[in-house]
Design an enzyme around this catalytic site. Structure first.
Site, PDB file in Angstrom:
ATOM      1  CB  CYS A   2     -45.812 -23.261 -63.692  1.00 38.14           C
ATOM      2  SG  CYS A   2     -44.790 -24.700 -64.004  1.00 38.14           S
TER       3      CYS A   2
ATOM      4  CB  VAL B 290     -54.965 -34.184 -67.637  1.00 41.93           C
ATOM      5  CG1 VAL B 290     -56.009 -34.193 -68.732  1.00 41.93           C
ATOM      6  CG2 VAL B 290     -55.278 -35.255 -66.608  1.00 41.93           C
TER       7      VAL B 290
ATOM      8  N   GLY C 245     -54.493 -41.238 -63.751  1.00 34.72           N
ATOM      9  CA  GLY C 245     -55.118 -42.334 -63.019  1.00 34.72           C
ATOM     10  C   GLY C 245     -54.873 -43.741 -63.519  1.00 34.72           C
TER      11      GLY C 245
HETATM   12  C1  LIG Z   1     -46.205 -35.828 -56.438  1.00 29.90           C
HETATM   13  C2  LIG Z   1     -46.459 -35.377 -57.834  1.00 29.90           C
HETATM   14  C3  LIG Z   1     -45.589 -34.458 -58.443  1.00 29.90           C
HETATM   15  C4  LIG Z   1     -45.799 -34.031 -59.745  1.00 29.90           C
HETATM   16  N1  LIG Z   1     -44.907 -33.159 -60.317  1.00 29.90           N
HETATM   17  C5  LIG Z   1     -45.082 -32.789 -61.606  1.00 29.90           C
HETATM   18  C6  LIG Z   1     -44.124 -31.949 -62.250  1.00 29.90           C
HETATM   19  O1  LIG Z   1     -43.116 -31.554 -61.660  1.00 29.90           O
HETATM   20  N2  LIG Z   1     -44.339 -31.581 -63.550  1.00 29.90           N
HETATM   21  C7  LIG Z   1     -45.441 -32.021 -64.245  1.00 29.90           C
HETATM   22  O2  LIG Z   1     -45.587 -31.687 -65.422  1.00 29.90           O
HETATM   23  N3  LIG Z   1     -46.354 -32.837 -63.661  1.00 29.90           N
HETATM   24  C8  LIG Z   1     -46.201 -33.230 -62.370  1.00 29.90           C
HETATM   25  N4  LIG Z   1     -47.121 -34.082 -61.785  1.00 29.90           N
HETATM   26  C9  LIG Z   1     -48.302 -34.529 -62.563  1.00 29.90           C
HETATM   27  C10 LIG Z   1     -48.105 -35.921 -63.134  1.00 29.90           C
HETATM   28  O3  LIG Z   1     -46.995 -35.970 -63.998  1.00 29.90           O
HETATM   29  C11 LIG Z   1     -49.378 -36.378 -63.872  1.00 29.90           C
HETATM   30  O4  LIG Z   1     -49.638 -35.472 -64.919  1.00 29.90           O
HETATM   31  C12 LIG Z   1     -50.600 -36.423 -62.970  1.00 29.90           C
HETATM   32  O5  LIG Z   1     -50.255 -36.873 -61.697  1.00 29.90           O
HETATM   33  C13 LIG Z   1     -51.743 -37.301 -63.544  1.00 29.90           C
HETATM   34  O6  LIG Z   1     -51.353 -38.633 -63.708  1.00 29.90           O
HETATM   35  P1  LIG Z   1     -51.577 -39.785 -62.573  1.00 29.90           P
HETATM   36  O7  LIG Z   1     -53.013 -39.738 -62.179  1.00 29.90           O
HETATM   37  O8  LIG Z   1     -51.173 -41.060 -63.250  1.00 29.90           O
HETATM   38  O9  LIG Z   1     -50.685 -39.429 -61.459  1.00 29.90           O
HETATM   39  C14 LIG Z   1     -46.928 -34.514 -60.472  1.00 29.90           C
HETATM   40  C15 LIG Z   1     -47.791 -35.434 -59.875  1.00 29.90           C
HETATM   41  C16 LIG Z   1     -47.578 -35.872 -58.575  1.00 29.90           C
HETATM   42  C17 LIG Z   1     -48.538 -36.858 -57.981  1.00 29.90           C
END
Ligand SMILES: Cc1cc2nc3c(=O)[nH]c(=O)nc-3n(C[C@H](O)[C@H](O)[C@H](O)COP(=O)(O)O)c2cc1C
Ligand SMILES: Cc1cc2nc3c(=O)[nH]c(=O)nc-3n(C[C@H](O)[C@H](O)[C@H](O)COP(=O)(O)OP(=O)(O)OC[C@H]3O[C@@H](n4cnc5c(N)ncnc54)[C@H](O)[C@@H]3O)c2cc1C
Ligand code: FES
EC number: 1.3.-.-
Lengths: 310, 248
Positions: free
Chosen positions: A139, A200, A253
């Site tokens: 944050c 991450v 990803g």
């Molecule tokens: C729309 C969106 C909202 C997210 N909100 C949060 C959140 O509130 N808290 C958090 O720790 N990560 C949040 N993330 C991050 C995801 O939990 C994750 O760490 C990140 O997207 C990488 O994984 P991915 O490539 O599979 O999406 C958010 C990701 C996306 C795409």
């Protein structure tokens, strides 16, 4: 017999597949599409002590095999989560992970304390509560001009230390890939008593609207996620899981069974699925079935056989 | 996976894609559209599904009217009859069903005419206003379903605004879809003429999940934030924040 069971800091998971924070709400919407009890766990939308209405302006932009989001932690606040969302999350019969953020140290600590107290009470009443607290240190630190808490190890240390003091819920710290030194950050978490780390979160990124001649996002930068980040995220998970002895949850990803296997081979105890939930609304159930099938085909009976072998 | 019956250009950059099958959905609801996974391998570029309103629907087909504006719609325009695409839906809250004593007008600007055909099938006695900056499209489809040909009013060209030819005092309910500027002009005209008309508008925001989980499509309303994909896309003009809607 193939077994997908994992042990994440003392919490038994049905399988290593957890739905990532912010991409799965509080489970309600996906619960209408498939049975959530087949999942390893669900990480809640990022919570803050006080409700937040999130960022204004554009909140999502696409990039090849990736997306940037600027949701800005829109959420109903910890109290509303405990009152209106926790019961149904628990009823989905999978591990419940509360993801907690904050705008300053006090907000983190008070948010954690409030979740902790409510869960103690539930447990005394024989009700299931939050299984893990996932601390989102990505944050923006408002006092420091919006730089993420999770960039500087010593800034983050204070949050981890003080949150650890107010909760006995297993604590997993979610690392930012924007950290100056992500291995040092993970070491710090271990030293301060965290039970696990997850990584991450999204990469700080940018999109320019060339006709308006300004950033497409009102906040200038946004968080990049999706298949585009996987190779970098995987490298970070590999580095961290070889550096610490607490369990590591890998993400970034993932869009296939093979991606999950890569993360496990890099050393992850479990994984989280984020953006891919948008690409395939049935990602959770398809990946669980797919991983089981893959293990049977490859004659892998337990993920321990392949975990961290690379 | 769904089989494409036809994918036909109806005006420069504007296409109608017709997909086989029995598909649920009501006027103003939308589907998330994307290329099919190939042999179980998800195609991740473009990554996100594209929201498209239901344009038309029959016992054995569903149709979408769309404009080619970027990568996703360019790919969509290049898929052919016999090939497959993937549809998820129907999602969202569409246009309301109002009492038959109400006098209803349907107002569409540009691509905003897309969801109105299904609405016109329900409100077949409604007055229909369609505005086009350039060449018109889909007008024949409206002509086939209305009671009388003179129910349909059309403006064409950048200097002829559809909002100029509507007298809102004639209607108790208006349902509209189009650019935010057009919708706002309509709301302001209703106010300026002190009409008691209730205006419903179909809104647009960029989306990721389409089902209410990611909060990328939130808009500000007088009741707090609402998700365009879940509580919307149709809202009343009184509840929205125009400044917020003008940001895509
Ligand atoms: C729309 C969106 C909202 C997210 N909100 C949060 C959140 O509130 N808290 C958090 O720790 N990560 C949040 N993330 C991050 C995801 O939990 C994750 O760490 C990140 O997207 C990488 O994984 P991915 O490539 O599979 O999406 C958010 C990701 C996306 C795409
Ligand atoms: C509820 C709803 C219903 C819609 N119905 C129709 C319809 O019936 N016919 C039609 O032609 N268009 C409709 N749109 C707009 C349509 O979704 C966009 O034109 C389309 O997504 C553009 O994709 P692209 O790949 O061509 O553009 P790109 O610019 O390559 O898209 C990049 C990203 O931005 C998003 N995006 C770009 N423009 C818009 C927009 N105007 N609204 C929402 N997201 C956008 C895309 O979905 C994608 O995620 C609707 C939008 C919404 C929200
Ligand atoms: S698009 Fe995800 S909540 Fe609306």
């Amino acid at each position: 017999m193939t077994s997908l069971i994992c042990n994440l800091a003392g919490v038994a998971l049905r399988n290593p597949i957890i739905m990532a924070s912010g991409t799965f709400g509080f489970g309600r919407e996906y619960g209408e599409l498939y049975d959530l009890s087949i999942l390893g766990g669900i990480a809640s939308k990022g919570l803050t002590l006080h409700p937040r209405s999130g960022n204004t302006g554009c909140r999502v932009q696409e990039t090849p095999s990736g997306m940037m989001n600027s949701v800005g932690l829109e959420n109903p606040g910890v109290a509303s989560f405990l009152e209106n969302e926790l019961d149904q999350l628990v009823a989905s019969n999978t591990a419940v992970i509360a993801n907690l953020g904050g705008a300053n140290l006090e907000e983190y600590v008070n948010g954690a304390a409030q979740i902790s107290e409510a869960c103690d009470l539930r447990q005394r009443q024989g009700q299931q509560a939050v299984d893990l607290l996932e601390l989102n240190i990505s944050c923006p630190n408002v006092k420091e001009g919006g730089i993420q808490f999770g960039v500087d190890t010593e800034v983050a240390r204070q949050i981890v230390r003080e949150v650890r003091q107010v909760t006995s819920i297993p604590l997993m710290v979610k690392l930012s890939p924007n950290a100056q030194d992500i291995v040092a950050m993970a070491h710090m978490c271990e030293q301060e008593g965290a039970d696990a780390v997850s990584l991450v979160n999204t990469f700080s990124a940018m999109k320019i609207d060339i006709y308006q001649r300004r950033s497409a996002f009102q906040n200038s930068y946004a968080g990049l996620s999706g298949p585009a980040i996987k190779p970098i995220a995987l490298r970070m998970v590999h580095q961290v899981s070889h550096a610490v002895s607490i369990p590591v949850v890998g993400m970034g990803g993932i869009s296939s069974v093979e991606d999950i296997v890569e993360y496990i081979m890099a050393g992850a105890e479990a994984v989280q699925i984020g953006t891919y939930n948008f690409v395939n609304l049935h990602a959770g159930e398809e990946l669980v079935a797919g991983l089981t099938a893959w293990m049977e085909k490859e004659k892998v009976q337990s993920l321990d056989e392949i975990r961290g072998i690379v | 996976m769904a089989n494409i019956i036809s994918n036909i250009q109806v005006a420069p950059s504007v296409y109608v894609i017709k997909v086989a099958g029995q598909w649920a959905g009501a006027m103003g609801q939308f589907y998330m559209v994307r290329p099919c996974a190939m042999q179980g391998i998800a195609l991740t570029d473009p990554l996100l599904s594209r929201p498209l309103s239901i344009h038309d629907q029959g016992d054995d087909y569903i149709a979408f009217l769309y404009r080619v504006t970027g990568r996703g719609t360019t790919l969509l325009a290049n898929v052919q009859a016999g090939q497959e695409i993937q549809l998820s839906g129907p999602f969202g809250n569409g246009f309301p069903i109002v009492d038959e004593h109400e006098s209803v007008a349907l107002v569409g600007g540009g691509m905003g005419v897309a969801p109105l055909l299904l609405a016109a099938k329900h409100y077949y006695q409604a007055e229909i206003y369609l505005g086009f900056n350039h060449q018109s499209f889909a007008v024949e489809s409206f002509e086939q379903i209305v009671d009388r040909a003179d129910q349909i009013h059309i403006t064409q060209g950048q200097y002829h605004q559809i909002t100029d030819i509507i007298d809102p005092t004639l209607y108790s309910v208006i349902m509209a879809c189009g650019p935010a500027g057009m919708l706002q002009a309509l709301a302001e005209k209703i106010k300026a003429m002190r009409a008691s008309t209730l205006l419903y508008i179909s809104t647009e925001k960029r989306m990721a999940c389409g089902i209410g989980a990611c909060l990328t499509c939130s808009i500000q309303t007088v009741h707090g934030n609402r998700r365009v994909c879940k509580e919307g896309p149709v809202f009343t003009a009184e509840e929205v924040n125009w400044n917020d809607l003008s940001h895509m």
